[in-house]
Design a protein around this motif. Structure first.
Motif, PDB file in Angstrom:
ATOM      1  N   SER A  53       1.054  -1.493  -0.025  1.00 15.97           N
ATOM      2  CA  SER A  53      -0.033   0.170  -0.352  1.00 15.97           C
ATOM      3  C   SER A  53       1.043   1.320  -0.360  1.00 15.97           C
ATOM      4  O   SER A  53       1.377   1.377   0.663  1.00 15.97           O
ATOM      5  CB  SER A  53      -0.487   0.614   1.235  1.00 15.97           C
ATOM      6  OG  SER A  53      -1.569   1.338   1.231  1.00 15.97           O
TER       7      SER A  53
ATOM      8  N   PRO B 195      -1.102   7.932  -1.207  1.00 13.71           N
ATOM      9  CA  PRO B 195      -1.961   8.318  -1.935  1.00 13.71           C
ATOM     10  C   PRO B 195      -1.332   9.733  -3.092  1.00 13.71           C
ATOM     11  O   PRO B 195      -0.509  10.360  -1.890  1.00 13.71           O
ATOM     12  CB  PRO B 195      -3.283   9.412  -2.275  1.00 13.71           C
ATOM     13  CG  PRO B 195      -3.492   9.317  -0.476  1.00 13.71           C
ATOM     14  CD  PRO B 195      -1.694   8.255   0.797  1.00 13.71           C
TER      15      PRO B 195
ATOM     16  N   THR C 166      -7.665  -6.305  -2.793  1.00 17.74           N
ATOM     17  CA  THR C 166      -8.085  -4.791  -3.100  1.00 17.74           C
ATOM     18  C   THR C 166      -8.866  -4.492  -1.529  1.00 17.74           C
ATOM     19  O   THR C 166      -9.606  -5.954  -1.044  1.00 17.74           O
ATOM     20  CB  THR C 166      -9.343  -4.549  -3.813  1.00 17.74           C
ATOM     21  OG1 THR C 166      -9.002  -4.379  -5.409  1.00 17.74           O
ATOM     22  CG2 THR C 166     -10.802  -3.588  -3.729  1.00 17.74           C
TER      23      THR C 166
ATOM     24  N   GLN D 174      -9.291   0.580  -2.227  1.00 19.69           N
ATOM     25  CA  GLN D 174      -8.007   0.999  -2.369  1.00 19.69           C
ATOM     26  C   GLN D 174      -7.701  -0.198  -3.306  1.00 19.69           C
ATOM     27  O   GLN D 174      -8.228  -1.323  -2.372  1.00 19.69           O
ATOM     28  CB  GLN D 174      -7.267   1.338  -1.316  1.00 19.69           C
ATOM     29  CG  GLN D 174      -5.723   1.383  -1.393  1.00 19.69           C
ATOM     30  CD  GLN D 174      -4.673   2.167  -0.541  1.00 19.69           C
ATOM     31  OE1 GLN D 174      -4.679   2.819   0.232  1.00 19.69           O
ATOM     32  NE2 GLN D 174      -3.811   1.323  -0.278  1.00 19.69           N
TER      33      GLN D 174
ATOM     34  N   ARG E  43      -1.251   2.381  -8.221  1.00 16.10           N
ATOM     35  CA  ARG E  43      -2.550   1.883  -6.712  1.00 16.10           C
ATOM     36  C   ARG E  43      -3.490   2.589  -7.044  1.00 16.10           C
ATOM     37  O   ARG E  43      -2.994   4.137  -8.169  1.00 16.10           O
ATOM     38  CB  ARG E  43      -2.196   3.313  -5.726  1.00 16.10           C
ATOM     39  CG  ARG E  43      -2.926   3.153  -4.585  1.00 16.10           C
ATOM     40  CD  ARG E  43      -2.533   3.616  -4.211  1.00 16.10           C
ATOM     41  NE  ARG E  43      -2.898   5.854  -4.219  1.00 16.10           N
ATOM     42  CZ  ARG E  43      -2.549   6.814  -4.451  1.00 16.10           C
ATOM     43  NH1 ARG E  43      -0.905   7.270  -4.288  1.00 16.10           N
ATOM     44  NH2 ARG E  43      -3.055   7.409  -5.838  1.00 16.10           N
TER      45      ARG E  43
ATOM     46  N   ARG F 231      -7.082   4.323  -5.923  1.00 13.81           N
ATOM     47  CA  ARG F 231      -7.414   5.135  -4.211  1.00 13.81           C
ATOM     48  C   ARG F 231      -9.305   5.854  -4.992  1.00 13.81           C
ATOM     49  O   ARG F 231      -9.050   6.378  -5.737  1.00 13.81           O
ATOM     50  CB  ARG F 231      -7.269   5.810  -3.330  1.00 13.81           C
ATOM     51  CG  ARG F 231      -6.260   4.901  -2.742  1.00 13.81           C
ATOM     52  CD  ARG F 231      -5.045   5.630  -1.577  1.00 13.81           C
ATOM     53  NE  ARG F 231      -4.912   5.134  -1.115  1.00 13.81           N
ATOM     54  CZ  ARG F 231      -4.029   5.793   0.219  1.00 13.81           C
ATOM     55  NH1 ARG F 231      -3.434   7.063   0.239  1.00 13.81           N
ATOM     56  NH2 ARG F 231      -3.014   4.464   0.666  1.00 13.81           N
TER      57      ARG F 231
END
Length: 681
Positions: free
Chosen positions: A4, A7, A491, A511, A534, A536
């Motif tokens: 992860s 952002p 996810t 996410q 990634r 989001r």
């Protein structure tokens, strides 16, 4: 393990489309509150109702769609037709987070949460009445996307990973198209600058023998096209060789034949899809001649036989056997213009066929209190039957076969899923699937989800799921490609549903972390594993009944989809999508629908210096007539009511020095009319 990352920017919906939706939804909620004094028994047709629907797509067990892990969207055929959708491809754009794309020679693309752009990009699992239709050549299912809505009962959609239940290609979503069976209808349809034709559905039953059957047929043909001012030849100073300005070649011919038979607990189904179309914008972005030739063809022949077994009060099973034959042909595909190599244009013929066999068994056990256990096993084999091509007027020799005809793939899959009712209001679902490939190794995909029915009005959902996307035959055999690995996605989702008597709302936060996604490279690399990415985002849905005659249905989605290597948006997708439908029934037999669609600016590949492809706001207007029960029905509509200029992002062609674009992308049709009429017996 997928990681992860932080952002790039906050998830704040922006722009005039978002404000427009907010204002409309606020007004709708106020109006809905004012209408609560009306009788709850006011006459409402299905189009204006807020219905509870069941689906087996998420868990392979029938369950209210509000209670399944993750968010499921179910589109009814009647609703889609009333809102102006003409094909499965168009209907999917009504789902939050789903957008459309186009390949240069006419193949439809579906992007889910920004994933799915690129040549031969298959990142969504497509099922037709539960049968997987993704080819092993490209992982796509173009003929399924071209099925007309008149043949469709409903479409079930799950956004996000679905490999724990459905295996390969359930990477960014799963779509199950359910065809019409329990109907007796004849109809004809005509679309301006598109296909026209007719079809029918016939259902019969013999209660004494516990026998039912149905046939669903449609045939369409057309000679469509859109004006094109410049192609790639203008960019390299060879405009005199170009067929531009002129129309794209979007000729089409479609045949869909679906037959289903059920005797007691035994079922048999045969599906035939024959989808032929023109070469649109040219495989190298050289506009083809405007001669309305059917250049590309894709064909499916699917057969399924199975039986449902009730072994005890707590134990039941389903056994099924399937075969799927997929053919892809090119007949005179326009490749190079006259004088590019020689005095004659270069054309290509291509012939490919693969066959897949599958045997599967699912076992459902309710032996323990508050538990439903699913155990499944699948064994499949896919093999290439033929793969050849020939070139007309090419000044050098190429091998006769473009793919190894000895290719085959065996897959053994095991599925274990446990649905546990931890209490009267909490259900936990844990699933694990193992897929063992003869040519790629093994993949293990888990899912863990919880659904909390807080009370009659509030539902909270949590889910973690993984999925994988194996390389296709074409990707593994692409020239110069020594090795390519599978893409993976993980996810996390948080969902919330609020239901009232006259309105309901849905919210989902997600996410996704992508590792080694398979893409078609910008240069001459062909298919590659690109850098990690990634996603989001947030998706909002809202539906409200305003009195007994009006329904408003809206959704808004925002996604921040970036490559972690470059911090750039993923190409082809947009951050903002919105839909707003207003359905009004002034008289019992008449329905008017206004469908508004907003698509934000779409990003281009990193190597493309041009600005993003401009977004658009498009309106469709439809008027429908249908009396309850048997009788005449009609739908008259206009697509793109305001004649908005719409372009889809153009794809890299991968052909070295001629990898040059159309200036604004692929243009799409402006305002056009359509009509569908028929009789229900």
């Amino acid at each position: 393990m997928l990681s992860s990352r932080t952002p790039r920017q906050s998830l704040a919906p922006h722009g005039c489309a978002a404000w427009m939706l907010v204002m409309i939804l606020a007004a709708a909620d106020t109006a809905g509150a004012r209408s609560t004094s009306e009788s709850p028994d006011a006459p409402l047709g299905d189009l204006l109702s807020l219905l509870d629907q069941e689906t087996e797509l998420a868990t392979r067990s029938g369950m209210n769609a509000d209670f399944v892990p993750g968010m499921a969207t179910i589109l009814s055929g009647s609703d889609m037709l009333a809102r102006g959708a003409r094909t499965v491809w168009e209907a999917l754009s009504l789902v939050p987070g789903i957008s459309q794309g186009l390949e240069m020679t006419g193949e439809r693309q579906v992007l889910s949460r920004g994933v799915g752009f690129g040549y031969a990009s298959g990142n969504i699992k497509f099922l037709l009445d539960g049968v997987s239709m993704n080819s092993t050549l490209f992982a796509t299912a173009n003929p399924v996307l071209n099925i007309p809505i008149e043949q469709i009962e409903r479409i079930e959609v799950i956004r996000g990973p679905g490999s724990s239940v459905h295996g390969e290609y359930a990477f960014a979503g799963v779509v199950n198209i359910i065809t019409r069976r329990d109907d007796r209808t004849l109809y004809a349809r005509a679309d301006e600058r598109a296909a026209a034709g007719a079809g029918g559905i016939w259902h019969w039953s013999d209660p004494q023998r516990d026998l039912t059957g149905s046939i669903n047929l449609t045939g369409l043909s057309g000679n469509g096209g859109v004006p094109v001012s410049e192609d790639a030849l203008f960019a390299i100073g060879e405009a005199e060789l170009s067929n531009a300005p002129g129309p794209s070649n979007e000729a089409s011919r479609y045949l869909g034949a679906f037959a289903d038979l059920r005797w007691r607990n035994t079922f048999v189904a045969i599906k035939i899809l024959d989808d032929d179309y023109g070469d649109h914008f040219g495989i190298n972005h050289f506009l083809p001649p405007s001669d309305d030739r059917l250049v590309s063809g894709q064909r499916y022949l699917s057969a399924q036989i199975g039986q449902d077994l009730v072994l005890s009060d707590a134990l039941d099973a389903r056994i099924r056997f399937e075969s799927l034959q997929y053919e892809r042909t090119r007949d005179g595909l326009y490749v190079f213009p006259p004088s590019y190599f020689d005095a004659q244009p270069v054309y290509m013929d291509q012939d490919y066929r693969e066959t897949r066999y599958l045997g599967a068994a699912d076992l459902h056990w309710r032996g323990w209190d508050r538990q439903l256990i699913l155990l499944g096993v699948e064994a499949s084999q896919v093999q290439v039957d033929r793969a050849s091509w020939s070139w007309a007027n090419l000044p050098f020799e190429v091998p006769q076969s473009w793919l190894d005809t000895e290719l085959d793939r065996h897959i053994l899959s095991l599925i274990a899923q446990d649905e546990i009712r931890a209490s009267e209001r909490v259900t936990v679902t844990a699933a694990l699937r193992l897929d063992d490939y003869s040519d790629l190794g093994a993949f293990l995909t888990p899912r863990l989800a919880a659904v909390w029915r807080i009370d009659e009005a509030n539902i909270l959902k949590l889910q973690y799921a993984q999925a994988f996307r194996p390389p296709t035959f074409y990707e593994r055999e692409y020239p110069g490609r020594e090795s390519i690995s599978s893409g993976e996605i993980a996810t996390y989702e948080l969902g919330y549903i609020l239901k009232q008597s006259r309105w309901e709302g849905r919210l989902i936060l997600f996410q996704s972390d992508l590792a080694d996604p398979i893409v078609f490279g910008d240069d001459d690399d062909g298919f590659i594993n690109s850098g990690d990415a990634r996603l989001r985002g947030i998706e909002l849905e809202y539906a409200v009944r305003l009195g007994s005659r009006v329904k408003v249905d809206a959704n808004l989605s925002y996604v921040d989809a970036v490559s972690l290597d470059t911090d750039r948006p993923l190409p082809g997708g947009t951050d903002t999508l919105a839909n707003l439908a207003v359905l009004w029934r002034p008289l019992d037999a008449w329905t008017a629908a206004l469908q508004l669609r907003y698509v934000g600016d779409r990003s281009r590949p990193e190597s493309d210096p041009r600005d993003s492809v401009s977004g658009y706001a498009m309106a469709d207007l439809t008027l429908s007539y249908q009396q309850p029960g048997p009788g005449f029905f009609a739908h008259l509509g206009v697509k793109n009511l305001t004649d908005e200029a719409v372009h889809y992002p153009d794809l890299p062609t991968g052909f070295g020095g001629v990898d040059l674009p159309y200036p604004e992308g692929y243009p799409r049709p402006g305002r056009r009319w359509w009509l569908s009429v028929g009789y229900r017996f």
